[in-house]
Scaffold this active site. Sequence first.
Site, short mmCIF file in Angstrom:
data_model
loop_
_atom_site.label_atom_id
_atom_site.label_comp_id
_atom_site.label_asym_id
_atom_site.label_seq_id
_atom_site.Cartn_x
_atom_site.Cartn_y
_atom_site.Cartn_z
N ARG A 318 0.84 -1.21 0.00
CA ARG A 318 0.00 0.00 0.00
C ARG A 318 0.87 1.26 0.00
O ARG A 318 0.50 2.27 -0.61
CB ARG A 318 -0.95 0.01 1.20
N GLU A 722 -9.58 6.19 7.51
CA GLU A 722 -8.14 6.44 7.38
C GLU A 722 -7.78 7.73 6.64
O GLU A 722 -6.82 8.41 7.03
CB GLU A 722 -7.48 5.26 6.68
#
Length: 780
Positions: A318, A722
């Site tokens: 990621r 997030e």
Amino acid sequence: MNDLTETRNTVGTAAPHESAHLHVSGEARYTDDIPVPDGTLHAAIGYSLRAHARIRRMVLSHVEAAPGVVAVLSAADIPGDNNHGPVVHDDPIFAAEFVEYVGQSLFAVLATTREAARRAARLASVEYVDLEPVLDIDTALAQQSFVLPTRTLARGEPAARIKSARHRLSGGLSIGGQDHFYLEGQVALAEPGEDATMVVHSSTQHISEVQRLVADSLCLPATDVLVQCRRMGGGFGGKETQAALIACIAALGAWKTGLPVKLTLDRDDDMHITGKRHPFQVSYEVGFDDAGRIQGARLTLASNCGRSVDLSDAINARAMLHVDNCYYLSDVEIVSHRCKTNTQSHTAFRGFGGPQGMLLIECVIDDIARYLDKDPLEVRRANFYGQDSRNVTPYGMTVEDNIIERIVGEVETTAGYRDRRKAIAEFNARNDILKRGIALTPVKFGIAFVATHLNQTGALIHVYNDGTVLLNHGGTEMGQGLHTKVAQVVAQELQVDLDRIRCTATDTSKVPNTSATAASSGSDLNGKAAQAAAVTIRDRLIAFAAQKYGVDPAAVIFHAGTVTIGSKARLSFAELVHEAYVGRVSLSATGYYRTPKIKYDPVTLTGRPFFYFAYGAAASEVVIDTLTGESRLLRVDILHDVGESLNPAIDLGQVEGGFIQGVGWLTSEELWWRDDGMLMSHAPSTYKIPTSYDWPDEFTVNLVHWGRNKEQTIYRSKAVGEPPLMLSMSVFHAIRDAIAATAGDQPVQLDAPATPERILAALEAVGIQSSSRAAARRTN
């Protein structure tokens, strides 16, 4: 008859958190609050005091003889797998031959009280043969110490484009880790059941993973282990995998003694034992034109994974997939080193590697701007993804929903960015000691699990014959309001009052094979699954009513707690439900959802790993004291994209909380390991999370009012857990801006977190550079 204008829109309202009244009254029951049965034993972990060593001998006789001790567990007492690693079988529950970090579990004490267990755990005699530890990224790179192979993602010809570019720069920075510092620490309560079964109450974001690892450690099938979690007092990723060790030890103790066992970690022990956000060391080479547009880039990410893999593969992936942030990189090479060190096994943390990757490219942009003597916002804009061209990421996904230019433009206007930038320059010209800085930074964050198979979940709904609704789904509640949002979805579909719905503890016996509540996907996944279950029940009720009253199904309308059945009848929801029950209609249903469109190859790191992107931007202003290095956040203006908000009150709370948590990561939360591998910042006295004092005097947060997810998410909403954390990069770059003001806006070398010590070091560095340049000019 009432018409459809009376449809009750529960979704989109600022409904209070379903447990808010319990939170403020102290009645909310967390795992540590569950009343324990008589005879419950309390566990404590005995852990390594060496960073890297072979265990020569471990004598536990003094532990066993201590007051209140009933039993001691070690690796020899595990009937199944001695492992709590979620992906790779490399994390022993109890170390048997080698230890690889200070804090690694060696044994557990079971005693009649928690204090007795903790006192006894300190009486072990362990003889070690010390081995050379690897404690930092530089050493790991030099020794080629990796938990996983290095990965590379490349597009175009970056080396050639850098070489041919009109301007070239290189640089880098060190990015610190972050402790989760959840208010409720790691805790589990295990109760042996009948016929060799086990019930585990765990403060975990991933009940199914805890179920699997407990079952494996006890050599049981999954059907014999039930795991429940009603709520957590915070998680932030720290209870996605790390909770499994605590649950396994409690379950092993209950298995061995036949008594309930509770394990609650003390804050210091929690910080010594559990993993953190991955520290990174990042560097770059970049070529660019006179406008600051990047023509070629080589980006290197080296992460400190700690002693084992944990989730480091997906986290580093990621990071690689977010190193572009909002910027088109035509020719780029991204290298990711996954370093093994003798520290805690670092793990998931809000953003899951994305923040570290994004911080690198933002520093690249900032350095380019200062090299060219341009406003960093101008260079950011020059590199933004386009709409119909320059819109494909390095991993091959087309950015189809790009709204970052509009968001940034609105923040620039509402924050008065241009005027304030001029005013700050004037302030700095008048002041030698205090310097101000401002930065406006964007966020583009991909939504979905990088591990594609995790993008699925289920839900279960029971409608009782009095018209009340019991809801269960695969997500866990950790204060973020997931249960509230999912209940709102069900209320909307059934057109009932929200107080008619009760959401129960997440439970492996209710919804199987759940995914972690992580990746900002909790509402996306569980909202859709619950919607599917609610629609199933509603369709059954419609079919029953149409048949009973002899009307077309389209004439059966649910609205505002009532059901209109053509011109034949108008019933309350409860009345129709009771009639359906008498008519032997099933009032229970499951729902299932899997995220569509995702197609990602983890081998090549290409494809479409994300369903969509969430966007945001923040403008932050700071002041620094050039004598002490202290910084203060003065003003923040945020505009964040949540699509069509399911609950604007909860979403605003997530944006505010995520932002300030990110500010802590980038300014004050410093993890410091001693030369022998001992973590020294392991309590609130030495580890500084933000407090109310750090809240800026002016803090304006707005949700994008015109936002609508182009993808068919739950009511066209977007994830919010997030992405807001990365808005805090504006604070870090505002500090860089203030430092640069002391020496003619040249590139600044500032590592994160920007503590007073690091700010002073950066000031000294730019001062030296400025003096060197001045001397060079005089010589010439």
